[in-house]
Scaffold this motif. Sequence first.
Motif, PDB file in Angstrom:
ATOM      1  N   SER A   1       0.825  -1.206   0.000  1.00 16.76           N
ATOM      2  CA  SER A   1       0.000   0.000   0.000  1.00 16.76           C
ATOM      3  C   SER A   1       0.865   1.265   0.000  1.00 16.76           C
ATOM      4  CB  SER A   1      -0.935   0.014   1.211  1.00 16.76           C
ATOM      5  OG  SER A   1      -1.857  -1.047   1.144  1.00 16.76           O
TER       6      SER A   1
ATOM      7  N   THR B   1       1.135   3.670  -3.269  1.00 12.23           N
ATOM      8  CA  THR B   1       0.707   5.063  -3.088  1.00 12.23           C
ATOM      9  C   THR B   1       1.803   6.032  -3.522  1.00 12.23           C
ATOM     10  OG1 THR B   1      -0.753   4.460  -1.253  1.00 12.23           O
ATOM     11  CG2 THR B   1      -0.086   6.771  -1.417  1.00 12.23           C
TER      12      THR B   1
ATOM     13  N   GLU C   1       1.829   6.067  -7.286  1.00  7.88           N
ATOM     14  CA  GLU C   1       0.698   6.833  -7.804  1.00  7.88           C
ATOM     15  C   GLU C   1       0.974   8.335  -7.732  1.00  7.88           C
ATOM     16  OE1 GLU C   1      -2.300   5.429  -5.213  1.00  7.88           O
ATOM     17  OE2 GLU C   1      -2.415   3.438  -6.138  1.00  7.88           O
TER      18      GLU C   1
ATOM     19  N   ARG D   1      -6.181   3.780  -6.813  1.00  9.98           N
ATOM     20  CA  ARG D   1      -6.448   3.926  -5.379  1.00  9.98           C
ATOM     21  C   ARG D   1      -7.691   3.152  -4.968  1.00  9.98           C
ATOM     22  NH1 ARG D   1      -5.071  10.431  -5.290  1.00  9.98           N
ATOM     23  NH2 ARG D   1      -2.804  10.179  -5.199  1.00  9.98           N
TER      24      ARG D   1
END
Length: 252
Positions: free
Chosen positions: A163, A167, A170, A193
């Motif tokens: 995660s 993230t 991203e 997401r």
Amino acid sequence: MSDTSKFYPRAVYLRNLLVAHVTGRNVNESDYHKLRQYFMGLPETSEIVPKMVVEHADLPGLWHSMRYNYASHEDRKAYVVEQFQIFLDKIAPQVEQDSASVGSAYPLIDEKKLHAVWSGASELVLKSPDVAVQQMKSLVENLCYQLLKNLKVVPDPQQHDLSVIATLTERSLLLSPGKKHYLVIKQLITGCRGTLASIDSFIVDRAHVNYQHSDDAVSAGLILINLYGSLASMLLAAWRVRELLQEGAMQR
């Protein structure tokens, strides 16, 4: 080293099997025995097999030695990945590719590679659901590291949680060189997401379900495999759009 094309996928499978085992998931122990004997018996690999594999003839022994030395799942996973790093480096297929676009110790991940691994995991899930899921998760993790390397972003070496890594990937992809197609990237990242949140939620729900039939475990595995595959597809698509932006900026 001779034909590494058949060594590497088996070594990755062995690593993923051990990661699944040390993080509390069910695996096929006979596969461990077969692969351990296979690599230790090959002249090309016998001297470079990871120490943890050489020292543990069975999975219960490995679990017993790790449960006290590595408290969390992430610590155990990190240890297994680290143990296999040199081994995988030495048997990785030699392919010509841009060194700036290669993830660490993993063949270049593109759409062809993604779909091949995705298809393989969808078949493997019938035999070993947890290992198949781990295989797709590892692909997403390595894709994130590959993209971060392309973007010249250095992740925290102490963070191994997907995660956190996803993230960061991203956010880094959103730092595009221009406004054209920015909305497309933003929408893809929003999709990433949402998919990542779905994965996290499903894993939590799955942990509280005692599957009575093997078909239920296979179905749950397929759900996660497809979610990981979708996440990887959107990350790759966002990267492709960003490449278009960079090429357009260079041509102006």
